[in-house]
Scaffold this motif. Structure first.
Motif, PDB file in Angstrom:
ATOM      1  N   PHE A  56       0.862  -1.197   0.000  1.00 13.03           N
ATOM      2  CA  PHE A  56       0.000   0.000   0.000  1.00 13.03           C
ATOM      3  C   PHE A  56       0.896   1.244   0.000  1.00 13.03           C
ATOM      4  CE2 PHE A  56      -4.390   1.214   1.871  1.00 13.03           C
ATOM      5  CZ  PHE A  56      -4.348   2.481   1.317  1.00 13.03           C
ATOM      6  N   GLY A  57       1.886   1.260  -0.896  1.00 11.56           N
ATOM      7  CA  GLY A  57       2.750   2.439  -1.005  1.00 11.56           C
ATOM      8  C   GLY A  57       2.268   3.348  -2.123  1.00 11.56           C
TER       9      GLY A  57
ATOM     10  N   LYS B  38       1.252  -5.357   4.511  1.00  9.55           N
ATOM     11  CA  LYS B  38       1.660  -6.221   5.629  1.00  9.55           C
ATOM     12  C   LYS B  38       1.534  -5.557   6.997  1.00  9.55           C
ATOM     13  CE  LYS B  38       6.639  -5.393   5.176  1.00  9.55           C
ATOM     14  NZ  LYS B  38       7.927  -6.003   4.880  1.00  9.55           N
TER      15      LYS B  38
ATOM     16  N   GLY C 125       2.348   3.675   2.657  1.00  8.58           N
ATOM     17  CA  GLY C 125       3.702   3.302   2.277  1.00  8.58           C
ATOM     18  C   GLY C 125       4.817   4.070   2.978  1.00  8.58           C
ATOM     19  N   THR C 126       6.016   3.898   2.433  1.00  6.31           N
ATOM     20  CA  THR C 126       7.231   4.466   3.012  1.00  6.31           C
ATOM     21  C   THR C 126       7.177   5.988   3.081  1.00  6.31           C
ATOM     22  OG1 THR C 126       8.530   2.613   2.177  1.00  6.31           O
ATOM     23  CG2 THR C 126       9.751   4.620   2.687  1.00  6.31           C
ATOM     24  N   CYS C 127       6.711   6.614   2.004  1.00  3.55           N
ATOM     25  CA  CYS C 127       6.799   8.073   1.895  1.00  3.55           C
ATOM     26  C   CYS C 127       6.095   8.778   3.048  1.00  3.55           C
ATOM     27  CB  CYS C 127       6.224   8.519   0.555  1.00  3.55           C
ATOM     28  SG  CYS C 127       6.480  10.256   0.232  1.00  3.55           S
TER      29      CYS C 127
ATOM     30  N   CYS D 236       9.562  10.442   3.089  1.00  2.00           N
ATOM     31  CA  CYS D 236       9.496  11.862   2.690  1.00  2.00           C
ATOM     32  C   CYS D 236       8.904  12.770   3.767  1.00  2.00           C
ATOM     33  CB  CYS D 236       8.640  12.038   1.432  1.00  2.00           C
ATOM     34  SG  CYS D 236       8.536  10.627   0.328  1.00  2.00           S
TER      35      CYS D 236
ATOM     36  N   ALA E 210       1.817 -10.769   2.186  1.00  2.00           N
ATOM     37  CA  ALA E 210       1.496 -11.569   1.007  1.00  2.00           C
ATOM     38  C   ALA E 210       2.698 -12.411   0.602  1.00  2.00           C
ATOM     39  CB  ALA E 210       1.100 -10.650  -0.148  1.00  2.00           C
TER      40      ALA E 210
HETATM   41  C1  LIG Z   1      14.013   8.608   4.246  1.00  2.00           C
HETATM   42  C2  LIG Z   1      13.317   8.657   2.902  1.00  2.00           C
HETATM   43  C3  LIG Z   1      12.971   9.893   2.366  1.00  2.00           C
HETATM   44  C4  LIG Z   1      12.333   9.966   1.127  1.00  2.00           C
HETATM   45  N1  LIG Z   1      11.985  11.201   0.615  1.00  2.00           N
HETATM   46  C5  LIG Z   1      11.370  11.280  -0.587  1.00  2.00           C
HETATM   47  C6  LIG Z   1      10.977  12.546  -1.138  1.00  2.00           C
HETATM   48  O1  LIG Z   1      11.194  13.596  -0.548  1.00  2.00           O
HETATM   49  N2  LIG Z   1      10.353  12.555  -2.331  1.00  2.00           N
HETATM   50  C7  LIG Z   1      10.082  11.393  -3.037  1.00  2.00           C
HETATM   51  O2  LIG Z   1       9.518  11.477  -4.134  1.00  2.00           O
HETATM   52  N3  LIG Z   1      10.439  10.194  -2.542  1.00  2.00           N
HETATM   53  C8  LIG Z   1      11.071  10.106  -1.360  1.00  2.00           C
HETATM   54  N4  LIG Z   1      11.424   8.868  -0.852  1.00  2.00           N
HETATM   55  C9  LIG Z   1      11.161   7.689  -1.670  1.00  2.00           C
HETATM   56  C10 LIG Z   1       9.716   7.216  -1.573  1.00  2.00           C
HETATM   57  O3  LIG Z   1       9.381   6.927  -0.210  1.00  2.00           O
HETATM   58  C11 LIG Z   1       9.571   5.970  -2.454  1.00  2.00           C
HETATM   59  O4  LIG Z   1       9.898   6.328  -3.771  1.00  2.00           O
HETATM   60  C12 LIG Z   1       8.170   5.424  -2.451  1.00  2.00           C
HETATM   61  O5  LIG Z   1       7.742   5.150  -1.137  1.00  2.00           O
HETATM   62  C13 LIG Z   1       8.111   4.172  -3.308  1.00  2.00           C
HETATM   63  O6  LIG Z   1       6.788   3.722  -3.331  1.00  2.00           O
HETATM   64  P1  LIG Z   1       6.449   2.187  -3.488  1.00  2.00           P
HETATM   65  O7  LIG Z   1       4.963   2.078  -3.619  1.00  2.00           O
HETATM   66  O8  LIG Z   1       7.273   1.600  -4.586  1.00  2.00           O
HETATM   67  O9  LIG Z   1       6.989   1.474  -2.168  1.00  2.00           O
HETATM   68  P2  LIG Z   1       6.627   1.762  -0.627  1.00  2.00           P
HETATM   69  O10 LIG Z   1       6.049   3.112  -0.411  1.00  2.00           O
HETATM   70  O11 LIG Z   1       7.865   1.381   0.129  1.00  2.00           O
HETATM   71  O12 LIG Z   1       5.476   0.726  -0.322  1.00  2.00           O
HETATM   72  C14 LIG Z   1       5.704  -0.658  -0.264  1.00  2.00           C
HETATM   73  C15 LIG Z   1       4.705  -1.235   0.728  1.00  2.00           C
HETATM   74  O13 LIG Z   1       4.676  -2.640   0.565  1.00  2.00           O
HETATM   75  C16 LIG Z   1       4.514  -3.228   1.840  1.00  2.00           C
HETATM   76  N5  LIG Z   1       4.972  -4.615   1.681  1.00  2.00           N
HETATM   77  C17 LIG Z   1       6.230  -5.037   1.370  1.00  2.00           C
HETATM   78  N6  LIG Z   1       6.246  -6.378   1.256  1.00  2.00           N
HETATM   79  C18 LIG Z   1       4.975  -6.813   1.487  1.00  2.00           C
HETATM   80  C19 LIG Z   1       4.361  -8.129   1.507  1.00  2.00           C
HETATM   81  N7  LIG Z   1       5.045  -9.243   1.252  1.00  2.00           N
HETATM   82  N8  LIG Z   1       3.028  -8.200   1.783  1.00  2.00           N
HETATM   83  C20 LIG Z   1       2.312  -7.069   2.032  1.00  2.00           C
HETATM   84  N9  LIG Z   1       2.851  -5.813   2.026  1.00  2.00           N
HETATM   85  C21 LIG Z   1       4.165  -5.693   1.751  1.00  2.00           C
HETATM   86  C22 LIG Z   1       5.347  -2.351   2.757  1.00  2.00           C
HETATM   87  O14 LIG Z   1       4.952  -2.479   4.113  1.00  2.00           O
HETATM   88  C23 LIG Z   1       5.060  -0.960   2.189  1.00  2.00           C
HETATM   89  O15 LIG Z   1       3.971  -0.310   2.827  1.00  2.00           O
HETATM   90  C24 LIG Z   1      12.036   8.761   0.393  1.00  2.00           C
HETATM   91  C25 LIG Z   1      12.378   7.512   0.953  1.00  2.00           C
HETATM   92  C26 LIG Z   1      13.002   7.458   2.184  1.00  2.00           C
HETATM   93  C27 LIG Z   1      13.350   6.088   2.759  1.00  2.00           C
END
Ligand SMILES: Cc1cc2nc3c(=O)[nH]c(=O)nc-3n(C[C@H](O)[C@H](O)[C@H](O)COP(=O)(O)OP(=O)(O)OC[C@H]3O[C@@H](n4cnc5c(N)ncnc54)[C@H](O)[C@@H]3O)c2cc1C
Length: 123
Positions: free
Chosen positions: A15-16, A38, A45-47, A52, A115
């Motif tokens: 849910f990112g 999870k 998600g991470t952001c 962020c 998952a």
């Molecule tokens: C410190 C930091 C600062 C940042 N600052 C910025 C910024 O200023 N601007 C910007 O654009 N980006 C920034 N980013 C990057 C941004 O957070 C990521 O690009 C973005 O979160 C990626 O999105 P995503 O959906 O790919 O993954 P995520 O947001 O990481 O989401 C993945 C999700 O999957 C879940 N998951 C993983 N495995 C499983 C599983 N097996 N079953 C169920 N759920 C699972 C995780 O719990 C998580 O919630 C930053 C990152 C960090 C670490």
């Protein structure tokens, strides 16, 4: 749970930024979507939860605290605690908003759990 044995047209793990954007889009195209996250502390998600938003909120507060040279160590400690509390409140608000935005979308089911693939077509 029966819902976890349901068939979905699209299953999204995470849910990112990616998952929360894709799920409503696919549902708007008429697909039955399941989104699996999870951790209940990671909706959005991470952001918004650990990346962020919280880092910038803390950096912003730290900047203002550091501008005032007259703070004692105890005052700085107390401001730090306040900054963490405010950051947590902001993240919690955004997490709830993110969850509701996706969960209330017709055609999307959110499941909280880790998952993993049982077979190429079964998670
Ligand atoms: C410190 C930091 C600062 C940042 N600052 C910025 C910024 O200023 N601007 C910007 O654009 N980006 C920034 N980013 C990057 C941004 O957070 C990521 O690009 C973005 O979160 C990626 O999105 P995503 O959906 O790919 O993954 P995520 O947001 O990481 O989401 C993945 C999700 O999957 C879940 N998951 C993983 N495995 C499983 C599983 N097996 N079953 C169920 N759920 C699972 C995780 O719990 C998580 O919630 C930053 C990152 C960090 C670490």
């Amino acid at each position: 749970m029966d819902t976890q044995r349901d068939k979905a047209d699209a299953l999204i793990i995470g849910f990112g930024k990616g998952g929360k954007t894709l799920a409503p889009f696919l549902a708007s195209q008429g697909l039955k979507v399941t989104l699996v996250e999870k951790s209940p502390t990671m909706y959005g998600g991470t952001c918004i939860n650990v990346g962020c938003i919280p880092t910038k909120a803390l950096a912003h507060e730290a900047h203002f605290i550091s501008l005032n040279e007259e703070h004692t160590l105890d005052e700085k400690k107390s401001k730090y605690a306040k900054a963490i509390k405010e950051k947590d409140a902001l993240v919690s608000l955004l997490r709830t908003k993110n969850f509701n935005n996706v969960n209330e979308q017709p055609g999307v089911t959110v499941i909280t759990g880790t998952a993993s693939f049982l077979s190429p077509n079964e998670v």
